[in-house]
Every structure is written in structure tokens, then in C-alpha cells.
Design an enzyme around this catalytic site. Structure first.
Site, PDB file in Angstrom:
ATOM      1  N   CYS A   2       0.820  -1.200   0.000  1.00  0.00           N
ATOM      2  CA  CYS A   2       0.000   0.000   0.000  1.00  0.00           C
ATOM      3  C   CYS A   2       0.862   1.261   0.000  1.00  0.00           C
ATOM      4  O   CYS A   2       2.037   1.219   0.321  1.00  0.00           O
ATOM      5  CB  CYS A   2      -0.926   0.086   1.194  1.00  0.00           C
ATOM      6  N   ARG A  27       2.253   0.819  -5.676  1.00  0.00           N
ATOM      7  CA  ARG A  27       2.275   0.015  -4.453  1.00  0.00           C
ATOM      8  C   ARG A  27       0.969  -0.740  -4.223  1.00  0.00           C
ATOM      9  O   ARG A  27       0.812  -1.441  -3.234  1.00  0.00           O
ATOM     10  CB  ARG A  27       2.570   0.916  -3.248  1.00  0.00           C
ATOM     11  N   TRP A  74      -3.169  -2.418  -1.548  1.00  0.00           N
ATOM     12  CA  TRP A  74      -3.026  -3.752  -2.119  1.00  0.00           C
ATOM     13  C   TRP A  74      -3.480  -4.695  -1.022  1.00  0.00           C
ATOM     14  O   TRP A  74      -2.870  -4.780   0.041  1.00  0.00           O
ATOM     15  CB  TRP A  74      -1.583  -4.040  -2.505  1.00  0.00           C
ATOM     16  N   ASN A 100       0.492   0.878   6.077  1.00  0.00           N
ATOM     17  CA  ASN A 100       1.182   0.022   5.117  1.00  0.00           C
ATOM     18  C   ASN A 100       1.932  -1.034   5.914  1.00  0.00           C
ATOM     19  O   ASN A 100       2.672  -0.686   6.820  1.00  0.00           O
ATOM     20  CB  ASN A 100       2.158   0.877   4.294  1.00  0.00           C
ATOM     21  N   GLY A 101       1.720  -2.302   5.591  1.00  0.00           N
ATOM     22  CA  GLY A 101       2.412  -3.365   6.314  1.00  0.00           C
ATOM     23  C   GLY A 101       1.430  -4.396   6.813  1.00  0.00           C
ATOM     24  O   GLY A 101       0.289  -4.463   6.349  1.00  0.00           O
ATOM     25  N   GLU A 485      10.332 -16.818 -17.315  1.00  0.00           N
ATOM     26  CA  GLU A 485      10.013 -15.398 -17.434  1.00  0.00           C
ATOM     27  C   GLU A 485       8.906 -15.169 -18.479  1.00  0.00           C
ATOM     28  O   GLU A 485       7.983 -14.384 -18.252  1.00  0.00           O
ATOM     29  CB  GLU A 485      11.298 -14.614 -17.788  1.00  0.00           C
ATOM     30  N   LYS A 489       5.220 -13.499 -17.692  1.00  0.00           N
ATOM     31  CA  LYS A 489       4.667 -12.334 -18.401  1.00  0.00           C
ATOM     32  C   LYS A 489       3.256 -12.625 -18.883  1.00  0.00           C
ATOM     33  O   LYS A 489       2.348 -11.817 -18.735  1.00  0.00           O
ATOM     34  CB  LYS A 489       5.520 -11.944 -19.615  1.00  0.00           C
ATOM     35  N   GLU A 492       0.748 -12.905 -15.983  1.00  0.00           N
ATOM     36  CA  GLU A 492       0.552 -11.640 -15.290  1.00  0.00           C
ATOM     37  C   GLU A 492      -0.366 -10.689 -16.054  1.00  0.00           C
ATOM     38  O   GLU A 492      -1.241 -10.075 -15.464  1.00  0.00           O
ATOM     39  CB  GLU A 492       1.949 -11.025 -15.148  1.00  0.00           C
ATOM     40  N   HIS A 508       8.441 -36.130 -18.175  1.00  0.00           N
ATOM     41  CA  HIS A 508       8.358 -36.763 -16.854  1.00  0.00           C
ATOM     42  C   HIS A 508       7.023 -36.476 -16.172  1.00  0.00           C
ATOM     43  O   HIS A 508       6.913 -36.663 -14.963  1.00  0.00           O
ATOM     44  CB  HIS A 508       9.539 -36.313 -15.985  1.00  0.00           C
ATOM     45  N   LYS A 607       3.144  -3.108  -8.164  1.00  0.00           N
ATOM     46  CA  LYS A 607       4.505  -3.030  -8.715  1.00  0.00           C
ATOM     47  C   LYS A 607       5.552  -3.384  -7.650  1.00  0.00           C
ATOM     48  O   LYS A 607       6.491  -4.106  -7.921  1.00  0.00           O
ATOM     49  CB  LYS A 607       4.736  -1.613  -9.250  1.00  0.00           C
TER      50      LYS A 607
HETATM   51  O1  M6R Z   1      11.131  -4.984  -7.353  1.00  0.00           O
HETATM   52  P1  M6R Z   1      11.550  -6.412  -7.451  1.00  0.00           P
HETATM   53  O2  M6R Z   1      12.386  -6.682  -8.619  1.00  0.00           O
HETATM   54  O3  M6R Z   1      12.200  -6.892  -6.175  1.00  0.00           O
HETATM   55  O4  M6R Z   1      10.203  -7.215  -7.628  1.00  0.00           O
HETATM   56  C1  M6R Z   1      10.165  -8.610  -7.642  1.00  0.00           C
HETATM   57  C2  M6R Z   1       8.867  -9.117  -8.215  1.00  0.00           C
HETATM   58  O5  M6R Z   1       7.797  -8.708  -7.428  1.00  0.00           O
HETATM   59  C3  M6R Z   1       8.652  -8.630  -9.647  1.00  0.00           C
HETATM   60  O6  M6R Z   1       9.725  -8.958 -10.459  1.00  0.00           O
HETATM   61  C4  M6R Z   1       7.368  -9.244 -10.236  1.00  0.00           C
HETATM   62  O7  M6R Z   1       7.512 -10.612 -10.366  1.00  0.00           O
HETATM   63  C5  M6R Z   1       7.057  -8.572 -11.567  1.00  0.00           C
HETATM   64  N1  M6R Z   1       5.801  -7.889 -11.494  1.00  0.00           N
HETATM   65  C6  M6R Z   1       6.973  -9.523 -12.696  1.00  0.00           C
HETATM   66  O8  M6R Z   1       6.694  -8.854 -13.897  1.00  0.00           O
END
Ligand code: M6R
Length: 612
Positions: A2, A27, A74, A100-101, A485, A489, A492, A508, A607
Site C-alpha cells: 500500500c 504500491r 493492495w 502500510n504493512g 520469465e 509475463k 501476469e 516426466h 509493482k
Molecule cells: O522490485 P523487485 O524486482 O524486487 O520485484 C520482484 C517481483 O515482485 C517482480 O519482479 C514481479 O515478479 C514482476 N511484477 C513480474 O513482472
């Protein structure tokens, strides 16, 4: 997680707070709310969804406040709903609080407060703080807050306004970031100075480092007035805080001609890749150096093991890094997901170099893992976790606004490659090999450019497959982390179930899922295992699985076998992860676009993930 914002001063408090919140949406954006004092009463407004929804509501209501605290959420405890949105109040509405937390002992505290008569309206852990402070308040707000924070467990930052003190915001930052901005007859409170940097560069935090922008680590409480602030320690004694100048540059982010930040950031990669290596290469000696790290320092030469930590995309970059360090520098390298590592009671041999990777530098899991290592007496080098790390290498990629990480990944991989080159050259790598590696790094920008030029072709392929609900991404060696990765993507931003898999592992078990409705993206660029992945592709085709190959120009044997091909330039195996990932980013982007998802702010995400 947050974002918290607070404002006291001469501007329109509601507008200033809403504008500040918009810059904190990275956030979290599940709900937003604002509260403060107006004509002696605490009043507030909350909306589910993004800050723009709250903005519309306050405009329609012509909502006015003399001072404001605001929040973008969040969700952790309790679903995204108006009732769970912050601010949270006590039953008498004498105070409003944003947090926040996570309050880890909230259930025990709630039980106690309920037995004393408190009525809880939300499912959040935060509401406990409001009721607790109200129950402890007997006219001395500072005392009540100090007493309350002594009873709270977890990492938390909060800001509160009390109706008896309409010209004050009380703030606490306990292992969660909170910064005070000191303006001309106006004061700001924020989880991140980016939210007020257009008004003042005078800030109060312990260190000017991205990770520990915490006001304090010792349960200090700050009382912010309209033109000044005071900080008190746990014993109630005043502590002195330096006002520091913000040196970071906060550009105003803009999408330019692009439809989404994510697409813009994908297209920025030729520049960001270049920025990651420029000034850091020594062509003459075939090595790399960083202004931030003394690569010649004896400790680096003495390193016998490497431990890489990260989450999500940063962990995937670390995966490629781990392969590189073992292949090129011949240093045994262990890769760990931060959130798992922290609870392992790990063995960390002497002379281990720890590299913690993070785009934001605020990921709670990674911070906690590094703190755990510090507590074990480990010497931590590198990472953006600047305060707790001994050195920090900057990615120089500029702000990444899209929640889905794109340019950060490629910059991280370039930087890991440079660090690996430097360490390999300190050991057994020949100068000429170092020079060849440098040439390959310098070619990357142009190669990524070539892939970006094929975007219309990738979009056509994306449109053809966008209706599928399940995907595999497979690769071997350097392409395995790329498969993870690429799948992340797609999950997400398009909400498609996608699995990254080592191509040789499919047989397997997971191959049971392959059929005509489950396409596989086959990442073929790792030349050392090309013949092997061809066999794996045949196995998929034999089970009617559609295959999209991402392959290097010149790789033979795919045409007529796979359903579609995205050609990318030829790159050495060690660096092939970069161009191949860019191709997967475009594929995921265009699939998500076809499905009409919220690409820059996908559902359920944030983010920066600042809770464990
Ligand atoms: O800020 P960071 O690189 O530590 O964040 C890690 C992950 O939260 C971040 O890479 C997340 O997986 C991305 N949204 C993926 O696109």
C-alpha cells in the site's frame, strides 16, 4: 503493502493528496481512500479500485479537508471492498488512520479490544491500530501512539489524524518506509518521496537509500505540523533528525505515443540495455567495472561461492546470472527465491558473495532474506537493497511504470553479465575471450532493435493464439529461465495459465497436459542443446500440441514442423536470454491486448511488493 500520503499546508489538501496517491499506485490499486478533519470532525471518502475512482467521487461530492491522509491499497487482510479500504476509524470517529504493512498479532489484539467494547467493521488488520490507539488515548496522543506501537508486531508504517489535533499528522515507520517532505509552510508524509518531489526536495529519512526510506528503526514517532515536525523516541524524548536534500531525479512518466507503459518500456530496451553497460566496459583489458563497486577489491577475488536472491522476474534474471557465474567465472552459484530462503536457516560458507536483485529495492521478501544473512554475519555485496547491502549497482533503466517487469529484467541480466565478466577475468578467463564477450554485449541493443521491428509479425501470432487458456513455455539451459520469465509475463498480463518448463522435463509428467488446445512456446536459442529441444518439439507435435518456436536465424529443422516461428538474431548462448525474452514480452503483450486486459495494472498485483 500500500501507499500512504499525508498533507498539511496551504494547498488544497484533497487535490494534493489525490495527486500524491496517483504516484503511489505502483504500491497497490485495489482501493483508495482519503480522510481528515473538516470543521472539527473526521470525515472520509473511500472507493474500490484505482485512485481515479476516488478522484471522481471527491469531485462529485466537492469533498473538502483542512488536512488529509490518504491511501492506495493492495489487499492483504480482507478483500478489496469499500469497507476494507483505508482510512480506518475508531468507533467514536475521533481518529482516522492509514497503514502500510501487516500487523501480525492483530487477532490477539482484536480479541482483547472487542472484550473492551470495540466494534470492528472491516476484515483488515489495520483497524486494530485505530481501536488500540483510541483505547489508549486519554488526552495525550503521543503517549497513546507510543504505547500502541510497543504492542504491535510486524512491519508497519502508518499516519493518523485525530480530531483533537486537527493541525497534526502523527506518523510511524517501523520496518516499512515513510518519509516526511518539508516544504514552505507545508508538510508532506509519504511512503515514497516521488509522491511529493514536485513540491519539495527537503526530506527526512534516515538514509537517502531506496530501500530504507524508513523514518526510523527504533519505534520513533513523528508529529508533523503545518510548518515543522518533531520526532520522539520510544521513551518520549525528542530526537534530532537531519533534513536532507533529495538527489534522485523523478521524471514525470509519460506513455508518449504508446498505448501502454508496458509497450513503451519494451521498446525502450535498446537504450536501457546500452545504459546498463555504457562506461562499464574496458575494451582494452576485456573486462568490466562499476563505479559503485570496487571490482578490484580483494574480497571479490577471494569469493568462493555466490548466492543470488530475488523474487519474480528478478529471480529469473538471477537464474540466468547463476548459469553465467558457473559457466564463465567457474564459481559455484546457488540461486534462491527470497521468500523461501529467509526461513531456511541456511548454511552460508565463508567467502560467499550475496547478490540480491530487485527492480524496486523495496521487495519485503528480498530485504528480509538479506537482513537474515546480515544477522548471520555474512558480508553482503551488490543489489539495489542499498542500505543493508555493502554496495549497490544501479540498473540505470529509468522508472518502470508497467507492473509487469520488462526493461528491468534485461538490464539486470546485462549487469549480471558484466559482474560475471569482471569476476571471470580476475580468475581464469583469457583477455581475448573477455573482449569477445564485450563485443557480444555491445551487439545486444541492435539485436533487440531487430526483434522490435518484427512486432507486427509477433502481433499476428499473438492474435492467432490469444483464445487459448493454457500455455507451456519450454527451454533448455539458458532458455529455461527465459521460459519461466515468458510464462510469468503471459500469466501476469493476460491471465492465461502458463507454465515455464525445462523442455527435457516435460516427458516426466507435464506432457500429459499437451493437446491441440495447449500451445507451447519453444525457446530454441540455446545452441548447445538445440538438437535436444528439436526432439522435445517432436514429442509435443506427436501429441497434437501447437508449437510457436522462438529461434535464431539460421537454426534449421523447424520449418514444416512447428506451427509458427519468431526469428531472432544469433547471439552467444550466454547472452541469448536477452533477445529471446524480448520476443516473449511482445508475444505476451499482444496476447493480453487482444484479450483486453488492464496491461499496465493487471488485476491483483502491485509493482512493489512490500509485504512478506
Ligand atoms: O522490485 P523487485 O524486482 O524486487 O520485484 C520482484 C517481483 O515482485 C517482480 O519482479 C514481479 O515478479 C514482476 N511484477 C513480474 O513482472
Amino acid at each position: 503493502m500500500c501507499g500512504i500520503f499525508g498533507y498539511l499546508g496551504r494547498r488544497n489538501a484533497v487535490k494534493t493528496a489525490i495527486d500524491g496517491l496517483k504516484k503511489l499506485e505502483y504500491r497497490g490499486y485495489d482501493s483508495a481512500g482519503i480522510a481528515g478533519v473538516f470543521q472539527g470532525q473526521i470525515i472520509g471518502c473511500k472507493e474500490v479500485g484505482k485512485v481515479e475512482g476516488l478522484e471522481r467521487e471527491v469531485q462529485e461530492l466537492d469533498f473538502q479537508l483542512e488536512s488529509a491522509i490518504a491511501h492506495t491499497r493492495w489487499a492483504t487482510h480482507g478483500k478489496p471492498s469499500q469497507i476494507n479500504a483505508h482510512p480506518h476509524y475508531d468507533n467514536a470517529r475521533s481518529l482516522a488512520l492509514v497503514h502500510n504493512g501487516i500487523i501480525e498479532n492483530h487477532l490477539a489484539l482484536k480479541k482483547e479490544l472487542v472484550s473492551q467494547g470495540a466494534r470492528f467493521v472491516s476484515e483488515t488488520d489495520t483497524e486494530v491500530i485505530s481501536h488500540l490507539i483510541a483505547s489508549l488515548y486519554k488526552g495525550d496522543l503521543l503517549f497513546a501512539v507510543r504505547k500502541a506501537i510497543g504492542m504491535l508486531k510486524g512491519a508497519f508504517a502508518f499516519a493518523l489524524i485525530h480530531k483533537d489535533f486537527p493541525d497534526q499528522i502523527v506518523v510511524v515507520g517501523h520496518e516499512s518506509p515513510l518519509v516526511i517532505g518539508v516544504g514552505e509552510q507545508e508538510m508532506f508524509v509519504s511512503s515514497d518521496p516521488v509522491a511529493f518531489s514536485e513540491f519539495t526536495h527537503n526530506v527526512v529519512f534516515e538514509l537517502l537509500q531506496p530501500i530504507n526510506r524508513c523514518l526510523n528503526g527504533n519505534d520513533e514517532v513523528a508529529v508533523v505540523h503545518r510548518d515543522t515536525f518533531e520526532v520522539f523516541d520510544a521513551a518520549g524524548q525528542r530526537s534530532e533528525k537531519k533534513i536532507e536534500k533529495l538527489t534522485a531525479k523523478f521524471g514525470t512518466a509519460s506513455k508518449g505515443a504508446y498505448e501502454h507503459y508496458t509497450l513503451k518500456e519494451i521498446f525502450e530496451q535498446p537504450q536501457t540495455i546500452r545504459s546498463a553497460y555504457v562506461d562499464r566496459l574496458s575494451e582494452e583489458f576485456g573486462t568490466a567495472h562499476f563505479e559503485e563497486v570496487q571490482t578490484e577489491m580483494p574480497e571479490l577475488l577471494d569469493v568462493e561461492r555466490i548466492l543470488i536472491l530475488g523474487c519474480g522476474t528478478s529471480w529469473h534474471a538471477g537464474y540466468l546470472g547463476a548459469y553465467l557465474f558457473e559457466d564463465m567465472a567457474r564459481i559455484p552459484t546457488q540461486l534462491e527465491i527470497s521468500s523461501e530462503y529467509r526461513y531456511k536457516n541456511p548454511l552460508v560458507p565463508h567467502r560467499t558473495l550475496v547478490i540480491a536483485i530487485s527492480q524496486s529495492g523495496e521487495t519485503a521478501d528480498t530485504i528480509a532474506a538479506v537482513r537474515e544473512l546480515k544477522a548471520k554475519g555474512t558480508n553482503v555485496h551488490g543489489s539495489t537493497l542499498s542500505r543493508i547491502a555493502d554496495a549497490c549497482i544501479n540498473m540505470r533503466a529509468g522508472p518502470e511504470i508497467g507492473v509487469c517487469s520488462t526493461k528491468a529484467f534485461t538490464s539486470q541480466v546485462v549487469i549480471l553479465s558484466l559482474l560475471c565478466l569482471a569476476m571471470a577475468r580476475m580468475r581464469n578467463m583469457h583477455k581475448e575471450d573477455g573482449k569477445r564477450f564485450i563485443t557480444a554485449i555491445e551487439d545486444l541493443s541492435a539485436q533487440v532493435e531487430q526483434i522490435l521491428e518484427t512486432a507486427p509479425h509477433i502481433e499476428k501470432i499473438a492474435n492467432k493464439y490469444a483464445h487459448h487458456e493454457n500455455f507451456f513455455f519450454v527451454g533448455r539451459r539458458y532458455m529455461y529461465p527465459v521460459s519461466l520469465e515468458g510464462a510469468l509475463k503471459l500469466k501476469e498480463i493476460s491471465y492465461i495459465n502458463a507454465n515455464g518448463y525445462p523442455a527435457g522435463e516435460l516427458k516426466h509428467g507435464a506432457i500429459a497436459l499437451i493437446n491441440e488446445n495447449c500451445p507451447t512456446v519453444a525457446l530454441c536459442s540455446n545452441k548447445g542443446t538445440y538438437e535436444k529441444i528439436l526432439s522435445n518439439i517432436m514429442e509435443i507435435k506427436a501429441r497434437n500440441g501447437p508449437v510457436i518456436a522462438i529461434a535464431e536465424s539460421g537454426q534449421k529443422g523447424l520449418e514444416g514442423i512447428v506451427d509458427d516461428i519468431i526469428w531472432i538474431p544469433e547471439v552467444i548462448d550466454e547472452l541469448a536470454g536477452i533477445p529471446a525474452t524480448v520476443a516473449t514480452q511482445l508475444l505476451a503483450y499482444y496476447i493480453a491486448r487482444k484479450r483486453g486486459t488492464d496491461i499496465d495494472k493487471p488485476r491483483n498485483l502491485a509493482k512493489s511488493v512490500t509485504v512478506e
